[in-house]
Design an enzyme around this catalytic site. Structure first.
Site, mmCIF file in Angstrom:
data_model
loop_
_atom_site.group_PDB
_atom_site.id
_atom_site.type_symbol
_atom_site.label_atom_id
_atom_site.label_comp_id
_atom_site.label_asym_id
_atom_site.label_seq_id
_atom_site.Cartn_x
_atom_site.Cartn_y
_atom_site.Cartn_z
ATOM 1 N N LYS A 1 46.996 69.337 30.319
ATOM 2 C CA LYS A 1 47.269 68.891 28.950
ATOM 3 C C LYS A 1 46.345 69.706 28.056
ATOM 4 O O LYS A 1 45.179 69.378 27.879
ATOM 5 C CB LYS A 1 46.964 67.394 28.824
ATOM 6 N N CYS B 1 30.497 74.944 23.316
ATOM 7 C CA CYS B 1 29.733 73.761 23.745
ATOM 8 C C CYS B 1 28.290 74.118 24.059
ATOM 9 O O CYS B 1 27.400 73.299 23.902
ATOM 10 C CB CYS B 1 30.400 73.125 24.950
ATOM 11 N N GLU C 1 26.282 66.216 17.277
ATOM 12 C CA GLU C 1 26.980 67.496 17.487
ATOM 13 C C GLU C 1 27.902 67.758 16.296
ATOM 14 O O GLU C 1 28.747 66.923 15.971
ATOM 15 C CB GLU C 1 27.802 67.454 18.773
HETATM 16 P P1 NAD Z 1 38.430 66.332 22.191
HETATM 17 O O1 NAD Z 1 37.653 65.406 23.049
HETATM 18 O O2 NAD Z 1 38.813 65.912 20.839
HETATM 19 O O3 NAD Z 1 39.788 66.736 22.910
HETATM 20 C C1 NAD Z 1 39.815 67.316 24.188
HETATM 21 C C2 NAD Z 1 41.136 67.007 24.842
HETATM 22 O O4 NAD Z 1 41.241 65.624 25.125
HETATM 23 C C3 NAD Z 1 42.360 67.361 23.988
HETATM 24 O O5 NAD Z 1 43.324 67.938 24.825
HETATM 25 C C4 NAD Z 1 42.791 65.992 23.478
HETATM 26 O O6 NAD Z 1 44.162 65.929 23.165
HETATM 27 C C5 NAD Z 1 42.467 65.121 24.669
HETATM 28 N N1 NAD Z 1 42.271 63.695 24.374
HETATM 29 C C6 NAD Z 1 41.768 63.132 23.245
HETATM 30 N N2 NAD Z 1 41.703 61.793 23.375
HETATM 31 C C7 NAD Z 1 42.177 61.492 24.619
HETATM 32 C C8 NAD Z 1 42.376 60.260 25.334
HETATM 33 N N3 NAD Z 1 42.046 59.081 24.817
HETATM 34 N N4 NAD Z 1 42.891 60.333 26.580
HETATM 35 C C9 NAD Z 1 43.201 61.519 27.133
HETATM 36 N N5 NAD Z 1 43.056 62.711 26.498
HETATM 37 C C10 NAD Z 1 42.539 62.690 25.255
HETATM 38 O O7 NAD Z 1 37.569 67.675 22.163
HETATM 39 P P2 NAD Z 1 37.866 68.990 21.287
HETATM 40 O O8 NAD Z 1 37.625 68.645 19.867
HETATM 41 O O9 NAD Z 1 39.167 69.548 21.717
HETATM 42 O O10 NAD Z 1 36.733 69.978 21.808
HETATM 43 C C11 NAD Z 1 35.445 70.045 21.262
HETATM 44 C C12 NAD Z 1 34.469 69.249 22.109
HETATM 45 O O11 NAD Z 1 34.488 69.726 23.436
HETATM 46 C C13 NAD Z 1 33.034 69.382 21.664
HETATM 47 O O12 NAD Z 1 32.425 68.123 21.740
HETATM 48 C C14 NAD Z 1 32.424 70.320 22.696
HETATM 49 O O13 NAD Z 1 31.032 70.203 22.882
HETATM 50 C C15 NAD Z 1 33.165 69.929 23.922
HETATM 51 N N6 NAD Z 1 33.144 70.991 24.907
HETATM 52 C C16 NAD Z 1 32.392 70.850 26.036
HETATM 53 C C17 NAD Z 1 32.339 71.864 26.976
HETATM 54 C C18 NAD Z 1 31.512 71.745 28.229
HETATM 55 O O14 NAD Z 1 31.691 72.550 29.123
HETATM 56 N N7 NAD Z 1 30.616 70.782 28.338
HETATM 57 C C19 NAD Z 1 33.079 73.037 26.757
HETATM 58 C C20 NAD Z 1 33.831 73.144 25.589
HETATM 59 C C21 NAD Z 1 33.874 72.115 24.674
#
Ligand code: NAD
Length: 488
Positions: free
Chosen positions: A180, A290, A392
């Protein structure tokens, strides 16, 4: 001209949503609609999970490791053969500079298949001999089996790279996946389906469903009773919601979550190296990494000079069209995300921060005015309790604080709910080892940033995640280890 449509990829075929529901995929550069994306409902998610389950008992499930690994090499080569298509799709979705995506996103996205293909071919499992009362003894050996159907839920900041970072090891270990992708960046995950078909990956091994999180594809997938494991990268809050949902079915979950990463610059550091690495870690990918730095701690004797030069570095980050050669920084992913980032810019001002550089929206020409642009920003003067210093932001910004002693800066750096990454700049070898080991993070760089050997463990402590991926560590998540005990 109507925008092109992005379809789900289920059981080796591109399919629309039965509901006919579509959503807009917009360019962050100018907010133009670049595609219409089919939104999966439960029927599409059910079909994708069923296809993945069926693939496990088909040719994929019987394929010898060497053959599977060769197929993943072919996938990587297939991505590289269509490099331009992947590059165009990634840049259109994210607005990031072509210079960045062509060096990072696409080549690393492809390489993830090769590194894990190599890993599975070369890793042994354990074997123990044991005595028994009758003197004949017994032997134990472990075998690795795939977890089964793995749900892969991805963010938008490095769409292809972070997706294949999970799909690569999952497939190398013999699982089938349902991906997804983020609703903001669906294109490269969809395109990868073409490569899977081109190189002969059996139908159902790789599936993609599009949509949002709650009450949409993300939730339907992660709560699906026939999904065996969930691997997620994204915000901490989302990870927590997914973990709650996964708890009722005891689904194995790997969580790569948010960060508020510190960079520590000691007075004995090589100023040029520390500045270059810190500027990159704050501004790269418009701060949407991240592992990026949002808190900088600089030892007092060099504080003023460092702050001035970091401000200079922010001011020369030229925003522009992704394909322009002099573009140094792209837009944020969306206008919605820009609102969030700008709310912190406003908060910093209200709380009395000194704005060393940036702090607003750049003046962009023509159609770019509609895009999600923000200025690279450097602040000083806020207390450590400020939300700007604690939360963040995920934008091209950082706060710089002076410090006086090693003990003090270790305490400040660790005083956060997050624990993803840190960078330490010093030419004192003992101090580098000492401080590196005391920072409560998954990865600590010394005199560098973002240097990644893919065999090493990657993940976060505290609210930054659960589990480690990378090299053999990925195998711990993507396989189940079974012990066979044979009485001789
Ligand atoms: P997000 O959590 O908003 O979304 C990530 C994914 O989760 C998307 O595909 C979204 O549609 C899905 N999603 C959202 N709510 C959900 C739910 N309730 N159930 C299932 N799926 C759901 O994150 P984002 O805004 O896309 O990305 C940015 C964030 O990701 C930042 O916090 C960043 O630090 C983090 N990040 C972490 C790493 C790491 O390796 N630790 C790497 C990249 C990004």
């Amino acid at each position: 001209m109507s925008a092109r449509e992005i379809l789900h990829f289920i059981n080796g075929q591109y399919v629309p949503s039965a509901s006919g529901k579509l959503f807009d995929d917009r360019s962050p550069v100018d907010n133009r609609v670049i595609a219409r994306v089919h939104e999966a409902g439960r029927p599409e998610v059910d079909a994708a999970v069923a296809a993945a389950r069926a693939a496990l008992s088909g040719p994929w499930g019987r394929m010898p490791v060497a053959e599977r690994a060769a197929m993943l090499y072919a996938v990587a080569d297939g991505i590289n053969r269509r490099f331009k298509d992947f590059l165009d799709a990634e840049v259109a979705d994210t607005g990031k500079p072509v210079s960045l995506a062509s060096h990072l996103d696409i080549p690393r996205g492809a390489a993830n298949f090769k590194i894990f293909a190599d890993t599975v071919k070369n890793v042994a499992t354990e074997f123990f001999e044991m005595p028994t009362p009758d003197g004949a003894g017994a032997i134990n050996y472990a075998i690795r089996v795939p977890k089964g159907v793995v749900a892969v839920v991805c963010p938008w900041n490095l769409p292809l790279l972070l997706m294949t970072w999970k799909v690569g090891p999952a497939l190398a270990c013999g699982n089938a996946v349902v991906v997804k992708p983020s609703e903001e960046s669906p294109a490269t995950a969809a395109l990868l389906g073409e490569v899977m078909n081109e190189v002969g990956v059996p139908p159902g091994v790789y599936n993609v469903v599009h949509g949002f999180g709650p009450d949409s594809a993300g939730e339907f997938l992660t709560t699906h009773p026939d999904v065996d494991a969930i691997t997620f990268t994204g915000e901490t809050r989302t990870g927590s919601a997914i973990l709650r949902a996964a708890a009722s079915d005891i689904k194995a979950s790997s969580m790569e979550l948010g960060g508020k990463n510190p960079a520590i610059v000691f007075a004995d550091a090589d100023m040029n190296v520390a500045l270059e690495a810190t500027a990159r870690s704050v501004f790269a990918n418009c701060g949407q990494v991240c592992l990026g730095t949002e808190r900088v701690y600089v030892e007092r004797p060099i504080f003023d000079e460092f702050v001035k030069r970091l401000g200079d570095a922010a001011r020369i980050m030229k925003p522009g069209r992704p394909e322009a050669e002099d573009t140094k920084i792209g837009p944020l992913i969306s206008l919605e995300h820009r609102e969030k980032v700008l709310s912190y810019y406003e908060l910093a001002r209200q709380e009395g921060a000194t704005v060393v550089a940036g702090g607003g929206v750049p003046d962009m020409p023509d159609d770019l005015k509609q895009g999600a642009w923000v200025q690279p920003t450097v602040w000083t003067g806020l207390p450590e309790t400020s939300r700007v210093v604690r939360e963040e932001i995920f934008g091209p910004c950082c706060h710089v604080t002076p410090f006086d002693t090693e003990e003090e800066v270790i305490r400040l750096a660790n005083d956060t709910p997050y624990g993803l990454a840190a960078a330490v700049h010093t030419t004192n070898l003992s101090r580098a080892h000492r401080v590196g080991a005391k920072l409560d993070v998954g990865i600590c760089w010394v005199n560098s940033w973002f240097l990644r050997d893919l065999r090493t463990p990657f993940g976060g402590t505290k609210h930054s995640g659960i589990g480690r991926e990378g090299g053999v560590h990925s195998l711990e998540f993507y396989t189940e280890l079974r012990n066979v005990c044979i009485k001789l």
